[in-house]
Each structure stands twice: as structure tokens, then as C-alpha cells.
Design an enzyme around this catalytic site. Structure first.
Site, mmCIF file in Angstrom:
data_model
loop_
_atom_site.group_PDB
_atom_site.id
_atom_site.type_symbol
_atom_site.label_atom_id
_atom_site.label_comp_id
_atom_site.label_asym_id
_atom_site.label_seq_id
_atom_site.Cartn_x
_atom_site.Cartn_y
_atom_site.Cartn_z
ATOM 1 N N LYS A 1 0.816 -1.216 0.000
ATOM 2 C CA LYS A 1 0.000 0.000 0.000
ATOM 3 C C LYS A 1 0.856 1.276 0.000
ATOM 4 O O LYS A 1 0.396 2.328 -0.402
ATOM 5 C CB LYS A 1 -0.978 -0.023 1.161
ATOM 6 C CG LYS A 1 -2.047 -1.100 0.949
ATOM 7 C CD LYS A 1 -3.113 -1.107 1.995
ATOM 8 C CE LYS A 1 -4.259 -2.034 1.624
ATOM 9 N NZ LYS A 1 -3.913 -3.478 1.753
HETATM 10 C C1 LIG Z 1 -4.580 -4.510 1.162
HETATM 11 C C2 LIG Z 1 -3.840 -5.796 1.076
HETATM 12 C C3 LIG Z 1 -4.194 -6.804 0.162
HETATM 13 C C4 LIG Z 1 -5.410 -6.695 -0.738
HETATM 14 O O1 LIG Z 1 -5.302 -5.704 -1.709
HETATM 15 P P1 LIG Z 1 -6.560 -5.261 -2.594
HETATM 16 O O2 LIG Z 1 -6.085 -4.145 -3.439
HETATM 17 O O3 LIG Z 1 -7.616 -4.855 -1.621
HETATM 18 O O4 LIG Z 1 -6.978 -6.443 -3.383
HETATM 19 C C5 LIG Z 1 -3.401 -7.940 0.093
HETATM 20 N N1 LIG Z 1 -2.331 -8.096 0.893
HETATM 21 C C6 LIG Z 1 -1.960 -7.167 1.793
HETATM 22 C C7 LIG Z 1 -0.782 -7.410 2.658
HETATM 23 C C8 LIG Z 1 -2.690 -5.971 1.912
HETATM 24 O O5 LIG Z 1 -2.311 -5.046 2.815
#
Ligand SMILES: *Cc1c(COP(=O)(O)O)cnc(C)c1O
Length: 469
Positions: free
Chosen positions: A112
Site C-alpha cells: 500500500k
Molecule cells: C490490502 C492488502 C491486500 C489486498 O489488496 P486489494 O487491493 O484490496 O486487493 C493484500 N495483501 C496485503 C498485505 C494488503 O495489505
């Protein structure tokens, strides 16, 4: 570039306004009106570029008209300069033609950061130009909150409020939020669960009178700028594995369909991608759609991969929009049916069209741990549970062994020690250098009751760098 709503009724916006928008006024999500398309020659000419320069070439068409080239370049260089690995998104080989793209070298150790480090800088740039301030209110079950705070902590014109469920996030995740101080940073622990937090954010968007005219901005993955930033690393990986002359496949641990939707866009922008694998945990609404054309809400289960514990995938609407020939009225109708408690199927040929590119698998906690143990035995690498789900799905669903398979490594294993211990991996995990003293740092957080009015009163009391709005 102009952006339109998936439900067809809200006005089209430019990049700047889409950055500051949450949901479109018709309830839909914004998408680019026309996707830029690159030729194979053009993509090939980018081989070897540093990450931020590649990012500039790929994202430039999305921001034209809002951010001059020189400014955008500078923002991108700063954004990806904070990552702890020089390659920013390095590939690690697990097996013959099988790779993990490590997306966890940013400040909060999850993918993220790629989007939220950029989002914070873009917001500050645009707001300074306009002479405006905004308030961000976000809900988190873990990763989003810390990445959003890290991304916005230096923003002059942003006050950020992150709600997390009191005593229901892991210690590392909590401390990654509560040990960041600043008069514009506000951590709130709600005496409730994650859904309560999310509901409060939703209700705050619906009635913003408590903000006294200050604009409210969304930082969850409905924000277009987040998706945009995630397109880049698909190109980055492919260019290192013989693309675009050769096609590449990706397996993506998925919750809200944000990260994998970025892969779908990369393909539509001209990157040869053979297969995209939707890898879910037991919360498998996306897998049920991909495998059986059923999009139906079910109860939420807590799993070892909590960042993918969702009942509904908000970004899936963006794919549905394309599958329905970008007919906003059709999407509004589908989403209405869904909201009234029904699930839906799409027409057979639309589903078949999706299945040309997408495969899927739902992975249990047990299989997640088995995969962590298996990969550790094979390679000595410790995977986090989300990434392990991606590896498992890649191994089950792969169409061709000749095409490189890249699994998105979405988090550092140190963030999710429970799964690693359950998997029986005896290797001690260490926090990276910038976080070694995390467990002894001072924390700052306000505990509030599960009450919308109390939260909104707190925001209006502190929303102007700690002072009242
Ligand atoms: C947010 C997150 C996901 C999922 O991502 P999306 O874009 O919601 O599909 C997967 N793995 C981790 C570690 C995350 O923080």
C-alpha cells in the site's frame, strides 16, 4: 485526461478533482474516460529505467492538464526514493520461472506504500496550488491506516484521522500507526469492530456538515490515484523478465480487487499479460464469481491473512463496468440488486470474456500455512500469509510453465508473525532497521466509544492541525 463514473450519471472530472473526490455523486467509482495505450516498441524502450522514471512514463497521461511534467517527475523521484531497496520492487526467484515481486520495502512494509506515498505528495501539491485544506477520515483493519499516515504525515494541508477497532489489530500494526506523531495525525481506537469503523467513515461522507466546509478526501482503494500508482509495477516486473517481447502472468492476493485491477489496466494499456490469478482467502466472493459466475455476499470470516478479510470487493465494479461495454445504467442496476441483498450473475458471454484473462483460487488458513512451510523448505524464504496465498494460487492455476509467473509479494512476513509461527517456520523474523525500536516507542491514540457523533465531534475539535475547524 477526463474521468467518468461507473454508474454513468455523475459529471466527468479532471485528475485534480478525481484525486480529491471519494465516490462519484451517483455512487459509482471514477475510471479514465480513455485509457492510454503504449506500443510494444515504446514499452521495450523503457527497459532498464529506474523505477521513478518508468513511473513517470506510465502515469504521465493520467495527470496531464493537472500537473506539469517537471513537477510530476520531482514528486515521483521523492516518492520512490523513500523505499528501502534500490530496485524499489525487486523480483526474487522461487522456482523455475516463478518469482515473487517484493512490494514491501516501503515505510510500512506492505504494498500500500506504493500508492499512499504518492497520494500524500499529490494531495499536498494540489492543495498548496489551490490554497485549500482537507480532512481525511479512513478506517483500517491494519495495513491501510499506517500506510496512509506515513503517506500524509508531512502534508501541510491535510489532517488525517484513522479509525481502527480498539484491541483488534495486531501490536505491530497498531504501533506502526500510533507511534507516528504530528499535529495533523490523529489515531482513534473505536470500541467496536472494523465494520463499525467503516460505517462511520461512510456516514461521514454522506453528511459532512460537521466539517464546516472543509473537504473530506478518501484514501481507500476507491481513490483512483491509488489504482494508478499500482499499474507501474506490472510493467516493471515484465520488463525484467523479457517483456514486452514475451508475455508474463501474475498471481495477486486480493481483497478489494484494487491491486489486481491495476494489472488488468496494465494489460489494456498494451503490456502483454497472459493470465491474472485472483488469489483470495476464505472470504472468497471474487473466487465464487470467477469460478461460477455468482457474485453473492456471505458472512465475514477472520483469517490469518486479515488484509483480505472482506465481504464485498469495492473495485470489482470497475471491472464490471468494462465487461458491460461501459454501460453505466446497467452497472447502477446490478449494484442496486446487490444492495437489496441479492447477488447476481452476469450474462454468459461477459463472464466468458472475463475468464479469458482471469483465473482464481480460494485458499484456506491451513493451505496458507502449508505453503509458507513448503516455500521455506524449498528456498529458505519466509512468505507472509497474503503472499503465500498468491503462491498457492499460482501453483494451482498456472496455464503455462513457459510463461514467467510473478506473484505479488504484498507484505513483509514480520507484520504477520502468527501465520509464520503456525506454519512451523523456526526462523526468527526481524523488523527492518528503521523499525527495530518499534515495540518500545511511545504511542499516541484516543479511544472513543462506538458512536458517530463522538467521532465527528472529535474531528471538528482537532481537524485544523489539532485545533478546531
Ligand atoms: C490490502 C492488502 C491486500 C489486498 O489488496 P486489494 O487491493 O484490496 O486487493 C493484500 N495483501 C496485503 C498485505 C494488503 O495489505
Amino acid at each position: 485526461m477526463r474521468y467518468i463514473s461507473t454508474r454513468g450519471k455523475a459529471p466527468a472530472l479532471n485528475f485534480e478533482d478525481v484525486l480529491l473526490a471519494g465516490l462519484a455523486s451517483d455512487g459509482g467509482l471514477y475510471v479514465p474516460e480513455n485509457l492510454p495505450r503504449f506500443t510494444v516498441e515504446e514499452i521495450a524502450s523503457w527497459a532498464g529505467l529506474p523505477y521513478h522514471e518508468l513511473a513517470f512514463r506510465i502515469m504521465r497521461p493520467f495527470v496531464t492538464g493537472s500537473i506539469p511534467d517537471a513537477d510530476f517527475k520531482k514528486i515521483l523521484e521523492e516518492t520512490y526514493g523513500v523505499f528501502a531497496h534500490n530496485a524499489v520492487a525487486p523480483l526474487r526467484q522461487l522456482n523455475g520461472n516463478e518469482w515473487v515481486m517484493e512490494l514491501f520495502h516501503g515505510p510500512t512494509l506492505a504494498f500500500k506504500d506504493f500508492a499512499l506515498q504518492l497520494l500524500g505528495r499529490l494531495l499536498d501539491y494540489v492543495l498548496a496550488k489551490r490554497g485549500e485544506r482537507v480532512v481525511i477520515i479512513g478506517a483500517t483493519s491494519g495495513d491501510t491506516g499506517s500506510a496512509a499516515i506515513e503517506g500524509c504525515k508531512h502534508c501541510e494541508n491535510v489532517d488525517i484521522f484513522i479509525l481502527h477497532p480498539h484491541q483488534r489489530v495486531s501490536e505491530v500494526q497498531r504501533r506502526q500507526m500510533t507511534t507516528l506523531f504530528g499535529d495533523n495525525i490523529h489515531n482513534i481506537a473505536i470500541e467496536g469492530n472494523f465494520d463499525d469503523c467503516q460505517e462511520m467513515v461512510k456516514n461521514s461522507f454522506a453528511d459532512q456538515s460537521f466539517l464546516k466546509g472543509t473537504r473530506l478526501v478518501a484514501v481507500n482503494s476507491i481513490n483512483w490515484a491509488r489504482i494508478m500508482a499500482q499499474i507501474v509495477y506490472y510493467f516493471h516486473a515484465a520488463l525484467q523478465l523479457g517483456g514486452p517481447a514475451r508475455s508474463v502472468s501474475f498471481s495477486v492476493p486480493t481483497g478489494n480487487f484494487g491491486d489486481i485491477f491495476a494489472g488488468y489496466l496494465a494489460r489494456n494499456m498494451g503490456l502483454p499479460i497472459n493470465q491474472l490469478i485472483v488469489a483470495t482467502n476464505r472470504n472468497d466472493i471474487l473466487h465464487r464469481f470467477m469460478s461460477g459466475n455468482q457474485y453473492v455476499k456471505e458472512t465475514l470470516h477472520a483469517t490469518l491473512s486479515p488484509s483480505m478479510d472482506i465481504m464485498v470487493s469495492s473495485n470489482f465494479e470497475r471491472l464490471l463496468f468494462d465487461l458491460h461495454g461501459r454501460n453505466g445504467a446497467a452497472i447502477a442496476e446490478l449494484m442496486d440488486t446487490f444492495k437489496q441483498g441479492g447477488g447476481f450473475s452476469v450474462e454468459q458471454e461477459r463472464w466468458t470474456e472475463a475468464r479469458k484473462l482471469f483465473d482464481s483460487l480460494a485458499v484456506s488458513d491451513e493451505a496458507t500455512c502449508e505453503t509458507i512451510a513448503e516455500v521455506f523448505a524449498q528456498t529458505g524464504e519466509v512468505l507472509d500469509p497474503h503472499t503465500a496465498i498468491g503462491v498457492k494460487a499460482a501453483r494451482e492455476c498456472r496455464r503455462s510453465l513457459d510463461i514467467p509467473m510473478v506473484v505479488l509479494g504484498t507484505a513483509h512476513p514480520v507484520k504477520f508473525p502468527d501465520a509464520v509461527v503456525k506454519a512451523g517456520v523456526g526462523k526468527a523474523l526481524e523488523l527492518p532497521a528503521h523499525l527495530t525500536d518499534l515495540l518500545s516507542r511511545e504511542e499516541k491514540c484516543t479511544v472513543l466509544p462506538n458512536d458517530l457523533k463522538a467521532v465527528q465531534a472529535f474531528v471538528s475539535q482537532h481537524g485544523n492541525r489539532g485545533k478546531p475547524l
